[in-house]
Design an enzyme around this catalytic site. Structure first.
Site, PDB file in Angstrom:
ATOM      1  N   ASN A 242     133.861  76.801 161.880  1.00 19.63           N
ATOM      2  CA  ASN A 242     132.859  77.851 162.324  1.00 19.63           C
ATOM      3  C   ASN A 242     133.142  78.592 163.599  1.00 19.63           C
ATOM      4  OD1 ASN A 242     131.236  76.864 164.608  1.00 19.63           O
ATOM      5  ND2 ASN A 242     130.904  75.010 163.217  1.00 19.63           N
ATOM      6  N   ASP A 311     128.722  70.388 158.604  1.00 12.96           N
ATOM      7  CA  ASP A 311     127.834  69.376 157.722  1.00 12.96           C
ATOM      8  C   ASP A 311     128.670  68.694 156.669  1.00 12.96           C
ATOM      9  OD1 ASP A 311     125.289  69.916 159.072  1.00 12.96           O
ATOM     10  OD2 ASP A 311     125.273  72.102 158.137  1.00 12.96           O
ATOM     11  N   LYS A 321     151.109  69.320 153.485  1.00 13.30           N
ATOM     12  CA  LYS A 321     150.606  70.752 153.158  1.00 13.30           C
ATOM     13  C   LYS A 321     150.446  70.943 151.565  1.00 13.30           C
ATOM     14  CE  LYS A 321     151.620  75.468 154.215  1.00 13.30           C
ATOM     15  NZ  LYS A 321     152.535  76.384 154.925  1.00 13.30           N
ATOM     16  N   PHE A 355     119.852  72.419 168.751  1.00 15.91           N
ATOM     17  CA  PHE A 355     119.811  73.924 168.388  1.00 15.91           C
ATOM     18  C   PHE A 355     119.779  74.115 167.183  1.00 15.91           C
ATOM     19  CE2 PHE A 355     121.305  76.655 172.048  1.00 15.91           C
ATOM     20  CZ  PHE A 355     121.500  75.680 173.105  1.00 15.91           C
ATOM     21  N   LYS A 369     113.059  71.182 161.640  1.00 21.08           N
ATOM     22  CA  LYS A 369     113.973  70.445 161.785  1.00 21.08           C
ATOM     23  C   LYS A 369     113.785  69.537 163.207  1.00 21.08           C
ATOM     24  CE  LYS A 369     118.026  73.145 160.686  1.00 21.08           C
ATOM     25  NZ  LYS A 369     118.987  74.254 161.026  1.00 21.08           N
ATOM     26  N   LYS A 373     114.394  65.586 162.795  1.00 21.73           N
ATOM     27  CA  LYS A 373     115.275  64.945 163.776  1.00 21.73           C
ATOM     28  C   LYS A 373     114.566  64.517 164.877  1.00 21.73           C
ATOM     29  CE  LYS A 373     118.996  68.021 162.020  1.00 21.73           C
ATOM     30  NZ  LYS A 373     120.233  68.519 162.191  1.00 21.73           N
TER      31      LYS A 373
HETATM   32  O1  PMT Z   1     129.344  78.150 171.082  1.00 23.30           O
HETATM   33  P1  PMT Z   1     128.883  79.580 171.235  1.00 23.30           P
HETATM   34  O2  PMT Z   1     130.100  80.807 170.651  1.00 23.30           O
HETATM   35  O3  PMT Z   1     128.382  79.962 172.374  1.00 23.30           O
HETATM   36  O4  PMT Z   1     127.765  79.805 170.162  1.00 23.30           O
HETATM   37  C1  PMT Z   1     126.465  79.090 170.402  1.00 23.30           C
HETATM   38  C2  PMT Z   1     125.932  78.631 169.027  1.00 23.30           C
HETATM   39  C3  PMT Z   1     125.516  79.809 168.057  1.00 23.30           C
HETATM   40  C4  PMT Z   1     126.950  77.639 168.185  1.00 23.30           C
HETATM   41  C5  PMT Z   1     124.810  77.687 169.545  1.00 23.30           C
HETATM   42  O5  PMT Z   1     123.993  78.631 170.287  1.00 23.30           O
HETATM   43  C6  PMT Z   1     123.899  77.041 168.424  1.00 23.30           C
HETATM   44  O6  PMT Z   1     123.072  77.652 167.598  1.00 23.30           O
HETATM   45  N1  PMT Z   1     124.150  75.668 168.063  1.00 23.30           N
HETATM   46  C7  PMT Z   1     123.825  75.084 166.825  1.00 23.30           C
HETATM   47  C8  PMT Z   1     124.451  75.872 165.800  1.00 23.30           C
HETATM   48  C9  PMT Z   1     124.397  74.731 164.495  1.00 23.30           C
HETATM   49  O7  PMT Z   1     124.880  73.734 163.950  1.00 23.30           O
HETATM   50  O8  PMT Z   1     122.685  74.674 163.895  1.00 23.30           O
HETATM   51  P2  PMT Z   1     122.251  73.684 162.664  1.00 23.30           P
HETATM   52  O9  PMT Z   1     121.176  74.480 162.389  1.00 23.30           O
HETATM   53  O10 PMT Z   1     123.417  73.602 161.451  1.00 23.30           O
HETATM   54  O11 PMT Z   1     122.168  72.257 163.346  1.00 23.30           O
HETATM   55  C10 PMT Z   1     120.850  71.836 163.955  1.00 23.30           C
HETATM   56  C11 PMT Z   1     121.192  71.001 164.953  1.00 23.30           C
HETATM   57  O12 PMT Z   1     121.843  69.780 164.324  1.00 23.30           O
HETATM   58  C12 PMT Z   1     122.396  71.200 166.240  1.00 23.30           C
HETATM   59  O13 PMT Z   1     121.910  70.844 167.379  1.00 23.30           O
HETATM   60  C13 PMT Z   1     123.400  70.734 165.606  1.00 23.30           C
HETATM   61  O14 PMT Z   1     124.471  70.424 166.876  1.00 23.30           O
HETATM   62  C14 PMT Z   1     123.092  69.321 164.903  1.00 23.30           C
HETATM   63  N2  PMT Z   1     123.938  68.741 164.002  1.00 23.30           N
HETATM   64  C15 PMT Z   1     123.923  69.496 162.813  1.00 23.30           C
HETATM   65  C16 PMT Z   1     124.857  69.074 161.764  1.00 23.30           C
HETATM   66  C17 PMT Z   1     125.196  67.643 161.961  1.00 23.30           C
HETATM   67  N3  PMT Z   1     126.059  67.160 160.878  1.00 23.30           N
HETATM   68  N4  PMT Z   1     125.132  67.068 162.956  1.00 23.30           N
HETATM   69  C18 PMT Z   1     124.389  67.377 163.991  1.00 23.30           C
HETATM   70  O15 PMT Z   1     124.229  66.860 165.081  1.00 23.30           O
END
Ligand code: PMT
Length: 434
Positions: A242, A311, A321, A355, A369, A373
């Site tokens: 991403n 995810d 490849k 986040f 969330k 979590k």
């Molecule tokens: O890096 P930048 O370019 O500055 O951009 C910042 C950002 C947009 C990446 C940041 O501000 C942000 O939003 N990060 C979280 C993005 C995200 O993965 O969101 P999510 O809704 O998919 O996940 C929710 C939370 O679970 C996040 O804290 C993530 O780190 C965590 N997660 C998600 C999936 C997973 N398998 N394990 C996790 O721990």
């Protein structure tokens, strides 16, 4: 636990440019990171900023006249020159750079620079025409060739009303260079982790000039931050990922470091330089990030998970490849571990901040969330908003707690957003400790 600059001896030379007011912030940050700071001002600098302001922030009398009664130093400039481990001149005017380049030592600052064997860093700040002047540039070149280091000024709005290159480098960048030169902190190979908290925590506030004083409210705490994307390869040259740049997480790590925390920064592949003094753990895949985070969780007071984690991962990783054969390509994905969910199950007293990158239904999705979590806070970005989310230098967010209270932060720099988030974390840690 000791801080990144605990007990390190920094000489801060302030010469007479309007950016001298920013040196107050620099002085404050260095102190909050544990350094002993001795400020030396030129006479011109004292016309812009009262020495008392630096005295208040450094906790030491300011030296500004060559022949004052020695307040602290036995043989004045010689003793000072031997005491410093690094000397930083910020702002460095064209005059001070020119004098040192020409071997002139006619005040305390230039004499000390001449007399020290420590590394000297210059952070120039001046009008852009002056900065570009070939005399100034050749002085800089000469000093560079002699081993003096420069922290490049920025381009932007200048006090003289013009725009151009000449604005003092950001204070955070100057701090980074000082930490790097001193080899302090885990990232730079030093040892930022040891027994017993030392020193009192200084309160947050402002000095008379209105310059904010950075609080050392995370002193003695360990904060882990995740940043950047993860990558999942399905053959040696192709992956899904991403657009996370790591900017948000790196700013959080820097802010936590500046407020006295020991910081562990776990990051996916990004092109940013990690802030000096943080323990940097580069990872690629979600599984690697999971192992790095979970194995350290117990030693952390807070985990801030700003990384954008994949995810899903390909069920099969081809070791060669995949050849193009003109047909489509089907890749089967399987779920990755949810690191934050797992951290929530094991968190104990660790504060967990998640986040969320959302495109719709921000608050209900985020509240779901938080509960799922087991988080203490969630920072929700609307990634469809211009200037917010992936890759930008700015962000806008809603910070939501488990009771559903929403703190709206409108578009601001990621640096400022980091301050607001770290403020909330410091508040939660304080409440926990009471
Ligand atoms: O890096 P930048 O370019 O500055 O951009 C910042 C950002 C947009 C990446 C940041 O501000 C942000 O939003 N990060 C979280 C993005 C995200 O993965 O969101 P999510 O809704 O998919 O996940 C929710 C939370 O679970 C996040 O804290 C993530 O780190 C965590 N997660 C998600 C999936 C997973 N398998 N394990 C996790 O721990």
């Amino acid at each position: 636990m000791i801080q990144v600059l605990e007990g390190r001896r920094v000489g801060l030379g302030v010469s007479g440019g309007i950016a001298a007011y920013k040196a107050l912030d620099l002085c404050s940050r260095l102190r909050q990171m544990g350094a002993e700071v001795q400020v030396v001002m030129t006479e011109n600098a004292t016309r812009l900023i009262a020495p008392l302001a630096f005295q208040t922030l450094s906790g030491n009398p300011v030296i500004h006249a060559m022949f004052d009664e020695p307040a602290r130093w036995n043989v004045e400039h010689i003793a000072f020159a031997q005491w410093v481990e690094v000397m930083v001149v910020a702002p460095a005017t064209a005059n001070v750079i020119g004098k040192v380049a020409a071997g002139i030592a006619d005040d305390f600052l230039t004499t000390s620079i001449m007399a020290t064997r420590a590394k000297v860093l210059f952070a120039p700040a001046m009008n852009s025409a002056m900065y570009e002047n070939p005399i100034v540039q050749s002085n800089i070149e000469r000093l560079r060739s002699l081993g003096y280091e420069f922290i490049e000024p920025e381009s932007g709005w200048l006090a003289c009303g013009e725009s151009g290159k000449g604005r003092l480098a950001p204070v955070e960048d100057i701090v980074d260079r000082i930490v790097r030169v001193l080899g302090a902190g885990a990232a730079a190979g030093g040892d930022a982790v040891a027994g017993g908290t030392k020193g009192a925590t200084a309160p947050a506030g402002t000095v008379a000039t209105g310059v904010p004083v950075v609080a050392a409210d995370l002193r003695g705490k360990t904060v882990m931050v995740t940043a950047g994307p993860t990558r999942e390869y399905f053959d040696p040259v192709r992956y899904i990922s991403n657009p996370s740049s790591g900017k948000m997480g790196f700013e959080i790590a820097r802010e936590a470091r500046d407020r006295g925390a020991r910081v562990i920064l776990v990051s996916g592949p990004v092109s940013l330089e990690p802030p000096a003094g943080v323990e940097y753990i580069p990872v690629v895949t979600t599984a690697e990030m999971r192992d790095a985070v979970i194995s350290r969780l117990e030693s952390c007071d807070a985990l801030i998970k700003s990384a954008a984690v994949c995810d899903y991962r390909p069920a099969v990783i081809h070791d060669k490849k995949i050849k193009k054969d003109g047909r489509g390509l089907d890749i089967h994905f399987e779920p990755n571990p949810d690191i934050l969910f797992e951290a929530g199950q094991r968190k104990g007293r660790t504060i967990l901040v998640g986040f969320a990158a959302e495109t719709d239904n921000l608050v209900p999705n985020a509240v779901a969330k938080i509960r799922k979590k087991n988080l203490d806070l969630i920072v929700v970005n609307d990634v469809t908003q211009q200037g917010a989310g992936f890759g930008t230098d700015t962000n806008a967010a809603k910070i939501i707690d488990p009771e559903g209270n929403v703190h709206e932060v409108s578009l601001t720099s990621k640096r400022e957003m980091a301050r607001i988030i770290v403020d909330r974390v410091a508040g939660l840690l304080k409440t926990c400790g009471e």
